[in-house]
Design an enzyme around this catalytic site. Structure first.
Site, short mmCIF file in Angstrom:
data_model
loop_
_atom_site.label_atom_id
_atom_site.label_comp_id
_atom_site.label_asym_id
_atom_site.label_seq_id
_atom_site.Cartn_x
_atom_site.Cartn_y
_atom_site.Cartn_z
N ASN A 177 18.46 -9.62 6.12
CA ASN A 177 19.42 -8.51 6.04
C ASN A 177 19.85 -8.35 4.59
OD1 ASN A 177 21.24 -6.58 7.50
ND2 ASN A 177 22.82 -7.84 6.54
N CYS A 224 28.57 11.30 39.23
CA CYS A 224 27.57 11.19 40.31
C CYS A 224 26.30 10.46 39.89
CB CYS A 224 27.20 12.58 40.83
SG CYS A 224 26.25 13.59 39.66
N GLY A 263 22.70 -8.07 2.49
CA GLY A 263 24.13 -8.30 2.64
C GLY A 263 24.39 -9.49 3.55
N GLY A 316 18.16 -6.87 10.02
CA GLY A 316 18.89 -5.64 9.77
C GLY A 316 20.20 -5.51 10.51
N HIS A 344 22.17 -1.61 23.68
CA HIS A 344 23.27 -0.63 23.74
C HIS A 344 22.84 0.70 24.33
CE1 HIS A 344 25.35 -3.02 20.27
NE2 HIS A 344 25.53 -3.56 21.46
N GLN A 366 19.97 -3.48 18.88
CA GLN A 366 21.30 -2.88 19.00
C GLN A 366 21.26 -1.39 18.73
OE1 GLN A 366 24.42 -5.88 17.25
NE2 GLN A 366 22.50 -6.21 16.16
N SER A 381 24.41 -6.97 10.52
CA SER A 381 25.48 -7.82 10.02
C SER A 381 26.11 -8.64 11.13
CB SER A 381 26.56 -6.97 9.34
OG SER A 381 27.14 -6.08 10.28
N ASP A 389 18.00 4.38 19.07
CA ASP A 389 17.12 5.46 18.61
C ASP A 389 15.70 5.41 19.19
OD1 ASP A 389 15.90 3.34 17.09
OD2 ASP A 389 17.29 3.75 15.44
N CYS A 442 27.86 17.98 39.79
CA CYS A 442 29.22 17.73 40.27
C CYS A 442 30.29 18.19 39.28
CB CYS A 442 29.41 16.25 40.59
SG CYS A 442 29.52 15.18 39.13
#
Length: 301
Positions: free
Chosen positions: A271, A158, A273, A245, A147, A129, A247, A132, A208
Site C-alpha cells: 500500500n 420487497c 502509505g 491497496g 461490501h 472492499q 489502509s 466496482d 411496491c
C-alpha cells in the site's frame, strides 16, 4: 469459532492513524517486488484482500490519504439514507454524475496482475472492499465482494432487484434539469456536487414504491454474515494474508488481519502509505501497487 457480523465503521473519531515519529520508507517497485516474491514463495497460497488503492488507476477516487484521514466529506450513512428523503435526493442526484465514471471504468494493471496470481495458483480467494467489480472484469474467478456491488440496486421493502443503469436512466428522465451540472467524481459512484436537491425526484421501486438502494454496504450497515464466513473459511485454509491497496481503516477489512494474527497466518501489506495493520504485518511494502506486482510476477511464473 463463531463468526459475528460487524458494523462497517471508521477506525476512530480522529479519523486518522495515530501520530508516529517513524518516517515511512517508500520502496522502489523492484525492491518491493523481490520482497513480495520471497513472501509468496514461503507462503504460496494467499487470501488477497484489496481496497480502494487498487482501483485509483482506473479513475475511481479513494477515500483516504496516506495517514488514513478522509480526503473529503464522509460517505453516506446507512441510517441517514433509510430515514431521510433529503439524503436520498442528494445521493441519487450526485450519482447522476458519479455513477457513469464507475460504470465505464476498466480494470487497470493491478487488477490484471492479481488475476494472474490466481492463474498461478497463488490466491485462494480475492476479498475486495471495492464495489466496482473490476476484479471480475479483469478475469479473477474467486472473488468475494465484501461490501456488495454498485452495479445492482435492491428495494429495501420487497427485495426487487434491477441493474443500476435502469435506476440511473429513470432518475435522469425524471430530473432533466440536473443534466446541466458538472462536478469532480468521488468514491463509489458519488460526486462532489453541492446544489439544491430539494426538487430532485428519486426513482421508486416499480413493484411496491419502496426505497431503492444500491446493493452495497453503506457505512453503519452490516456486512452479510455469509460473505464474512466465506472469506474466513478461505483464510483458515490459506498460507497467509496479502493486503493490497487498503489502509484497513474500516473494521470490516481490518478484522481479517486480526484473525490472521490469531490463527498464526503471516501478513503482508502492499500500500502507498500507512495501514491500520502495520503493527500486525510481517511484511510492510510502502510501494506503488501495479509496478510492484508487475515486478514480482516473472519470478513467480
Amino acid at each position: 469459532m463463531p463468526v459475528m457480523t460487524h458494523r462497517t465503521r471508521p477506525f476512530s473519531t480522529s479519523q486518522r492513524l495515530p501520530e508516529t515519529d517513524e518516517v515511512p520508507v517508500q520502496h522502489e517497485p523492484e525492491q518491493a517486488g523481490d520482497m513480495l516474491v520471497d513472501f509468496i514463495r514461503k507462503h504460496p497460497r494467499l487470501l488477497v484482500l484489496t481496497g480502494a488503492g487498487v482501483s485509483t488507476d482506473s479513475g475511481i477516487p479513494d477515500y483516504r490519504d496516506g495517514d488514513g484521514a478522509w480526503k473529503r466529506k464522509q460517505p453516506v450513512q446507512h441510517q441517514a439514507f433509510m430515514e431521510s428523503f433529503e439524503t436520498r435526493q442528494r445521493y441519487w442526484g450526485r450519482s447522476l454524475i458519479g455513477w457513469p465514471v464507475m460504470r465505464n471504468a476498466s480494470p487497470n494493471p493491478s487488477h490484471h496482475h492479481i488475476a494472474q496470481l490466481e492463474l498461478l495458483n497463488h490466491t485462494s480467494l480475492v476479498v475486495t472492499q471495492n464495489v466496482d467489480r473490476l476484479h471480475q472484469k479483469a478475469g479473477t474467478q474467486g472473488v468475494v465482494d465484501l461490501h456488495g456491488r454498485a452495479d445492482e440496486v435492491i428495494c429495501m421493502g420487497c427485495g426487487f432487484r434491477c441493474s443500476r443503469d435502469e435506476v440511473h436512466n429513470q432518475c435522469d428522465t425524471l430530473n432533466p434539469r440536473f443534466r446541466q451540472y458538472q462536478a469532480a467524481t468521488a468514491p463509489d459512484g458519488d460526486a462532489d456536487l453541492d446544489v439544491d436537491f430539494s426538487d430532485f425526484k428519486p426513482a421508486d421501486c416499480p413493484q411496491c414504491a419502496g426505497i431503492l438502494k444500491p446493493d452495497v454496504v453503506f457505512f453503519g450497515d452490516f456486512v452479510p454474515k455469509q460473505r464474512v464466513d466465506a472469506a474466513l473459511d478461505s483464510l483458515r485454509e490459506s498460507d497467509g494474508l496479502l493486503v493490497v491497496g487498503s489502509s484497513l481503516m474500516v473494521y470490516s477489512g481490518f478484522r481479517f488481519c486480526r484473525y490472521a494474527k490469531e490463527w498464526g497466518k503471516p501478513i503482508a501489506t502492499l500500500n502507498l502509505g500507512r495501514t491500520r495493520a502495520d503493527d500486525l504485518a510481517d511484511l510492510k511494502l510502502n510501494a506503488r501497487i501495479a509496478e510492484t506486482l508487475e515486478a514480482s510476477l516473472p519470478a513467480l511464473s
